[in-house]
Design a protein around this motif. Sequence first.
Motif, PDB file in Angstrom:
ATOM      1  N   MET A   1       0.845  -1.198   0.000  1.00 12.34           N
ATOM      2  CA  MET A   1       0.000   0.000   0.000  1.00 12.34           C
ATOM      3  C   MET A   1       0.884   1.253   0.000  1.00 12.34           C
ATOM      4  SD  MET A   1      -3.172   0.846   2.556  1.00 12.34           S
ATOM      5  CE  MET A   1      -2.195   0.707   4.012  1.00 12.34           C
ATOM      6  N   GLU A   2       0.576   2.175  -0.903  1.00 14.08           N
ATOM      7  CA  GLU A   2       1.380   3.405  -0.974  1.00 14.08           C
ATOM      8  C   GLU A   2       0.839   4.422   0.047  1.00 14.08           C
ATOM      9  OE1 GLU A   2       4.355   5.966  -2.299  1.00 14.08           O
ATOM     10  OE2 GLU A   2       4.100   3.865  -2.817  1.00 14.08           O
ATOM     11  N   ASN A   3       1.698   4.887   0.923  1.00 11.68           N
ATOM     12  CA  ASN A   3       1.288   5.817   1.972  1.00 11.68           C
ATOM     13  C   ASN A   3       2.056   7.119   1.860  1.00 11.68           C
ATOM     14  OD1 ASN A   3      -0.331   4.025   4.117  1.00 11.68           O
ATOM     15  ND2 ASN A   3       1.254   2.836   3.111  1.00 11.68           N
ATOM     16  N   SER A   4       1.478   8.167   2.459  1.00  6.91           N
ATOM     17  CA  SER A   4       2.190   9.434   2.432  1.00  6.91           C
ATOM     18  C   SER A   4       3.163   9.490   3.606  1.00  6.91           C
ATOM     19  CB  SER A   4       1.200  10.590   2.506  1.00  6.91           C
ATOM     20  OG  SER A   4       0.710  10.678   3.821  1.00  6.91           O
ATOM     21  N   LEU A   5       4.161  10.330   3.461  1.00  9.03           N
ATOM     22  CA  LEU A   5       5.143  10.479   4.540  1.00  9.03           C
ATOM     23  C   LEU A   5       4.493  11.015   5.804  1.00  9.03           C
ATOM     24  CD1 LEU A   5       8.405  11.840   2.852  1.00  9.03           C
ATOM     25  CD2 LEU A   5       8.078   9.648   4.013  1.00  9.03           C
ATOM     26  N   LYS A   6       3.428  11.778   5.629  1.00  9.12           N
ATOM     27  CA  LYS A   6       2.717  12.326   6.784  1.00  9.12           C
ATOM     28  C   LYS A   6       2.096  11.196   7.614  1.00  9.12           C
ATOM     29  CE  LYS A   6       0.516  16.733   7.316  1.00  9.12           C
ATOM     30  NZ  LYS A   6       0.135  17.866   6.520  1.00  9.12           N
ATOM     31  N   GLN A   7       1.440  10.255   6.909  1.00 17.32           N
ATOM     32  CA  GLN A   7       0.845   9.101   7.614  1.00 17.32           C
ATOM     33  C   GLN A   7       1.928   8.293   8.310  1.00 17.32           C
ATOM     34  OE1 GLN A   7      -0.980   7.570   3.999  1.00 17.32           O
ATOM     35  NE2 GLN A   7      -2.957   7.462   5.049  1.00 17.32           N
ATOM     36  N   ILE A   8       3.065   8.131   7.621  1.00 12.91           N
ATOM     37  CA  ILE A   8       4.158   7.346   8.196  1.00 12.91           C
ATOM     38  C   ILE A   8       4.723   8.061   9.427  1.00 12.91           C
ATOM     39  CG2 ILE A   8       6.506   6.499   7.760  1.00 12.91           C
ATOM     40  CD1 ILE A   8       5.542   5.715   4.941  1.00 12.91           C
ATOM     41  N   ALA A   9       4.803   9.394   9.354  1.00 14.79           N
ATOM     42  CA  ALA A   9       5.287  10.156  10.513  1.00 14.79           C
ATOM     43  C   ALA A   9       4.368   9.916  11.715  1.00 14.79           C
ATOM     44  CB  ALA A   9       5.347  11.646  10.173  1.00 14.79           C
ATOM     45  N   ASP A  10       3.057   9.893  11.472  1.00 15.39           N
ATOM     46  CA  ASP A  10       2.105   9.637  12.564  1.00 15.39           C
ATOM     47  C   ASP A  10       2.306   8.242  13.141  1.00 15.39           C
ATOM     48  OD1 ASP A  10       0.979  12.101  12.320  1.00 15.39           O
ATOM     49  OD2 ASP A  10      -0.658  11.449  11.011  1.00 15.39           O
ATOM     50  N   ARG A  11       2.484   7.270  12.246  1.00 16.23           N
ATOM     51  CA  ARG A  11       2.676   5.884  12.699  1.00 16.23           C
ATOM     52  C   ARG A  11       3.965   5.771  13.535  1.00 16.23           C
ATOM     53  NH1 ARG A  11       2.997   2.320  15.044  1.00 16.23           N
ATOM     54  NH2 ARG A  11       2.770   0.085  14.703  1.00 16.23           N
ATOM     55  N   HIS A 118       8.949  -1.962  -5.738  1.00 12.14           N
ATOM     56  CA  HIS A 118       7.498  -2.040  -5.966  1.00 12.14           C
ATOM     57  C   HIS A 118       6.721  -2.182  -4.658  1.00 12.14           C
ATOM     58  CE1 HIS A 118       8.495  -2.040 -10.137  1.00 12.14           C
ATOM     59  NE2 HIS A 118       9.241  -3.125  -9.988  1.00 12.14           N
ATOM     60  N   GLY A 119       7.404  -1.947  -3.537  1.00 12.73           N
ATOM     61  CA  GLY A 119       6.728  -2.007  -2.234  1.00 12.73           C
ATOM     62  C   GLY A 119       6.779  -3.402  -1.649  1.00 12.73           C
ATOM     63  N   ASP A 124       4.371   1.618   2.596  1.00 14.58           N
ATOM     64  CA  ASP A 124       5.486   1.913   1.684  1.00 14.58           C
ATOM     65  C   ASP A 124       5.423   3.349   1.242  1.00 14.58           C
ATOM     66  OD1 ASP A 124       6.816  -0.709   1.122  1.00 14.58           O
ATOM     67  OD2 ASP A 124       4.795  -1.263   0.510  1.00 14.58           O
ATOM     68  N   PHE A 125       6.543   4.036   1.341  1.00 14.03           N
ATOM     69  CA  PHE A 125       6.645   5.335   0.675  1.00 14.03           C
ATOM     70  C   PHE A 125       7.832   5.229  -0.281  1.00 14.03           C
ATOM     71  CE2 PHE A 125       8.341   9.494  -0.134  1.00 14.03           C
ATOM     72  CZ  PHE A 125       7.206  10.203  -0.487  1.00 14.03           C
ATOM     73  N   VAL A 126       7.531   5.142  -1.563  1.00 13.42           N
ATOM     74  CA  VAL A 126       8.595   5.004  -2.564  1.00 13.42           C
ATOM     75  C   VAL A 126       8.406   6.077  -3.620  1.00 13.42           C
ATOM     76  CG1 VAL A 126       9.721   3.492  -4.246  1.00 13.42           C
ATOM     77  CG2 VAL A 126       8.636   2.495  -2.230  1.00 13.42           C
ATOM     78  N   GLN A 127       9.375   6.951  -3.720  1.00 18.56           N
ATOM     79  CA  GLN A 127       9.330   7.983  -4.750  1.00 18.56           C
ATOM     80  C   GLN A 127      10.762   8.221  -5.192  1.00 18.56           C
ATOM     81  OE1 GLN A 127       7.673  12.102  -3.975  1.00 18.56           O
ATOM     82  NE2 GLN A 127       5.802  10.899  -3.926  1.00 18.56           N
TER      83      GLN A 127
END
Length: 322
Positions: A1-11, A118-119, A124-127
């Motif tokens: 699942m592609e997530n934003s860095l903001k969501q990852i920061a919260d996690r 590909h995650g 996953d945050f891949v850019q």
Amino acid sequence: MENSLKQIADRLRRAKSVAIFSHMNPDGDAIGSALALSRALESLGVTTQVCVESDLPSNLQFVEGLEKITKKPSSAYDLLVCVDCSEAQRLGALSEEFFFAKRKKIDTVCIDHHVSNHGFCTYDFVQTCAANCMHIATLIAYMGAPFDKKTAEYLLLGLLTDSGNFSHDDVDEACFLLGAKLVKAGADICKLNYELFKKQPKQRAKLFGKVMGGIRYYHEGKFAAIVISKQLMDECGADPSMTEGFVDFPLNVDGVEVAASLMEYKKGQWKISLRTKTYAEANKIAGVYGGGGHVRAAGCMLFGDVEEALDKLSYTVYQYLE
Ligand code: 5GP
Ligand code: MN
């Protein structure tokens, strides 16, 4: 699942104890990403352990805080973060621990910048971008952790390493803006420049001369290869980590589009570093042999004697030349 860095920061902020993993044979971006994230989390009261399966390269021994890095976790953790790592196999021996964590339903997070990723985690945050440390810098800002001199220096270590000292073709405005922010926060760019790109032990200088005396050209000079055998390294008293950056020299020869270095990793096993100048896709060439990386820099392993490895590689490279 592609997530934003903001969501990852919260996690991340919700975690109590985080294990941070990076790829085998780590470079400045891997180590910089891991240590910067560790420091930021600790400043927020989250405990961390940083793990890399390999011995750390001799050219990075100057980095403060390396003693924090261990080969495997020594205590329990409730979140596992992989940084600058394109797939679980790139964790090397730590991939076992990674799959063990997955089986135990521990959340995993990946923050990476490789086009071949590909995650492989829960989040996953891949850019793609010049250096993974750019993502870590954004993440730290979202986490609300301080940008002190030491954190800034870890991030600049990664940025300088993977951007080729602000010279690769994926260097953009964001790289310079982050560079400016890190220098403002106190990172010593002059020291990092010297340590990363200028300073070298005598053994490396000697090996460099011997290896470059034997550059081999193929396909009307569009493909150049260097061979760094175990015997040559022994003759010069050099070790594999002293060959960082060697492949850039054949790449810079006029007319060369693709350069490769073949470093003898074990008997009959060659660590291939690939670089391309303007159009050929290094990640695709490496992908033929199960490797990967970026468009202009990638790697893989090849097996066999050196002539076999060179034959295979030069045949494959030919398919990607114009
Ligand atoms: P280097 O040639 O400097 O070791 O690696 C260049 C790039 O290719 C790095 O981003 C690295 O992560 C990637 N790379 C190197 N070797 C391998 C490999 O065996 N497999 C994959 N997937 N990527 C690699
Ligand atoms: Mn990187």
